[in-house]
Scaffold this motif. Structure first.
Motif, PDB file in Angstrom:
ATOM      1  N   UNK A   1       0.721  -1.171  -0.029  1.00  0.00           N
ATOM      2  CA  UNK A   1       0.046  -0.002  -0.093  1.00  0.00           C
ATOM      3  C   UNK A   1       0.854   1.337   0.138  1.00  0.00           C
ATOM      4  N   UNK A   2       2.234   1.094   0.325  1.00  0.00           N
ATOM      5  CA  UNK A   2       3.031   2.350   0.404  1.00  0.00           C
ATOM      6  C   UNK A   2       3.910   2.535  -0.580  1.00  0.00           C
ATOM      7  N   UNK A   3       3.667   1.619  -1.893  1.00  0.00           N
ATOM      8  CA  UNK A   3       4.912   1.598  -2.788  1.00  0.00           C
ATOM      9  C   UNK A   3       5.067   2.885  -3.445  1.00  0.00           C
ATOM     10  N   UNK A   4       4.073   3.847  -3.351  1.00  0.00           N
ATOM     11  CA  UNK A   4       4.223   5.084  -3.931  1.00  0.00           C
ATOM     12  C   UNK A   4       4.578   6.244  -2.919  1.00  0.00           C
ATOM     13  N   UNK A   5       4.609   5.610  -1.756  1.00  0.00           N
ATOM     14  CA  UNK A   5       5.143   6.670  -0.638  1.00  0.00           C
ATOM     15  C   UNK A   5       6.731   7.474  -0.894  1.00  0.00           C
ATOM     16  N   UNK A   6       7.004   8.586  -0.352  1.00  0.00           N
ATOM     17  CA  UNK A   6       8.205   8.978  -0.737  1.00  0.00           C
ATOM     18  C   UNK A   6       9.410   8.727   0.720  1.00  0.00           C
ATOM     19  N   UNK A   7       9.691   7.312   0.290  1.00  0.00           N
ATOM     20  CA  UNK A   7      10.068   6.758   1.382  1.00  0.00           C
ATOM     21  C   UNK A   7      11.859   7.035   1.273  1.00  0.00           C
ATOM     22  N   UNK A   8      12.170   7.729   0.391  1.00  0.00           N
ATOM     23  CA  UNK A   8      13.550   8.214   0.582  1.00  0.00           C
ATOM     24  C   UNK A   8      13.708   9.567   1.314  1.00  0.00           C
ATOM     25  N   UNK A   9      12.491  10.130   1.818  1.00  0.00           N
ATOM     26  CA  UNK A   9      12.541  11.355   2.653  1.00  0.00           C
ATOM     27  C   UNK A   9      12.560  10.560   4.230  1.00  0.00           C
ATOM     28  N   UNK A  10      13.348  11.047   4.983  1.00  0.00           N
ATOM     29  CA  UNK A  10      13.683  10.321   6.270  1.00  0.00           C
ATOM     30  C   UNK A  10      12.397  10.477   6.969  1.00  0.00           C
ATOM     31  N   UNK A  11      11.554  11.442   6.845  1.00  0.00           N
ATOM     32  CA  UNK A  11      10.254  11.665   7.783  1.00  0.00           C
ATOM     33  C   UNK A  11       9.394  10.320   7.328  1.00  0.00           C
ATOM     34  N   UNK A  12       9.460   9.903   6.116  1.00  0.00           N
ATOM     35  CA  UNK A  12       8.411   8.723   5.423  1.00  0.00           C
ATOM     36  C   UNK A  12       9.165   7.483   5.475  1.00  0.00           C
ATOM     37  N   UNK A  13      10.510   7.416   5.818  1.00  0.00           N
ATOM     38  CA  UNK A  13      11.429   6.171   5.823  1.00  0.00           C
ATOM     39  C   UNK A  13      10.516   4.988   6.193  1.00  0.00           C
ATOM     40  N   UNK A  14      10.129   5.196   7.431  1.00  0.00           N
ATOM     41  CA  UNK A  14       9.497   4.016   8.220  1.00  0.00           C
ATOM     42  C   UNK A  14       8.368   3.564   7.463  1.00  0.00           C
ATOM     43  N   UNK A  15       7.861   4.126   6.360  1.00  0.00           N
ATOM     44  CA  UNK A  15       6.687   3.550   5.502  1.00  0.00           C
ATOM     45  C   UNK A  15       7.147   2.543   4.633  1.00  0.00           C
ATOM     46  N   UNK A  16       8.249   2.434   4.394  1.00  0.00           N
ATOM     47  CA  UNK A  16       8.828   1.403   3.293  1.00  0.00           C
ATOM     48  C   UNK A  16       8.660  -0.129   3.770  1.00  0.00           C
ATOM     49  N   UNK A  17       8.184  -0.625   2.862  1.00  0.00           N
ATOM     50  CA  UNK A  17       8.006  -2.182   2.946  1.00  0.00           C
ATOM     51  C   UNK A  17       6.720  -2.789   3.811  1.00  0.00           C
ATOM     52  N   UNK A  18       5.673  -1.940   3.992  1.00  0.00           N
ATOM     53  CA  UNK A  18       4.480  -2.085   4.700  1.00  0.00           C
ATOM     54  C   UNK A  18       3.837  -3.083   3.631  1.00  0.00           C
ATOM     55  N   UNK A  19       3.200  -4.122   4.046  1.00  0.00           N
ATOM     56  CA  UNK A  19       2.321  -5.076   3.540  1.00  0.00           C
ATOM     57  C   UNK A  19       0.815  -4.811   3.982  1.00  0.00           C
ATOM     58  N   UNK A  20      -0.016  -4.471   3.363  1.00  0.00           N
ATOM     59  CA  UNK A  20      -1.329  -4.291   3.746  1.00  0.00           C
ATOM     60  C   UNK A  20      -2.026  -5.686   3.564  1.00  0.00           C
ATOM     61  N   UNK A  21      -2.943  -5.884   4.531  1.00  0.00           N
ATOM     62  CA  UNK A  21      -3.635  -7.184   4.394  1.00  0.00           C
ATOM     63  C   UNK A  21      -5.217  -6.989   4.719  1.00  0.00           C
TER      64      UNK A  21
END
Length: 199
Positions: A95-115
């Protein structure tokens, strides 16, 4: 169409265990239609007030783009695929594959798998009963969590949303905090927010 939520928040900051608890109300209201990436979309205005009966003030705007197979959110500077259709028990997606995870503010969003969980089951969100719902578990992650791992530094992330048929989102929990020492109750930095629909 709008939904009003009670919002209970806990904010952690500093090495001395500072903990701040707050309560407010938010109203999510669809106010306009626009075109985004050549697709019809909706503006979801978010309004804030500190307590029931006080005046609403604008807080932020969420862009929603529905399609035949997904529901796309653009919120607080990043992007989420909140739902995929058809809704099927146990189905997972990034669900977060388009999130700007390269930004340190959003880095923790990387790799989430929604179910999807608990499809078509009733749900009580602490305020109201809903007959037909689905739960989206977005992330449940403990890294070096207290009483689990002896390494002191780590983080906890938990994100879950519940949707009711013909209503929308009726419950949301979003927790993310980090710590840097062994006494993790005293040096958390982050937050935990719970939203419950009331009308």
């Amino acid at each position: 169409k709008y939904i009003t939520y009670t919002v209970d928040s806990i904010y952690y900051s500093g090495s001395n265990g500072t903990r701040l608890e707050t309560r407010c109300q938010l109203k999510y209201a669809i106010t306009d239609t626009v075109t985004y990436n050549k697709k019809p979309s909706y503006l979801l205005d978010v309004f804030y007030r500190p307590y029931d009966g006080s005046d609403w003030t604008p807080s932020r705007v969420i862009l929603i783009t529905p399609s035949a197979d997904s529901l796309f959110y653009y919120q607080d500077g990043t992007q989420y695929i909140k739902l995929l259709f058809p809704i099927t028990e146990g189905f997972t997606w990034a669900g977060n594959r388009h999130a700007q995870v390269q930004d340190t503010l959003y880095a923790y969003l990387k790799g989430w798998n929604y179910v999807y969980k608990n499809l078509s089951l009733p749900y009580f969100n602490g305020n109201v009963n809903f007959d037909n719902t689905v739960t989206v578990l977005e992330d449940n992650e403990n890294k070096n969590y207290q009483n689990v791992d002896s390494i002191p530094a780590g983080q906890k992330t938990y994100a879950e949303e519940v949707y009711a048929y013909n209503v929308g989102m009726i419950y949301k929990e979003w927790t993310h905090y980090t710590w840097g020492g062994t006494d993790t109750t005293q040096n958390r930095n982050g937050y935990s927010v719970i939203m419950r629909a009331i009308d």
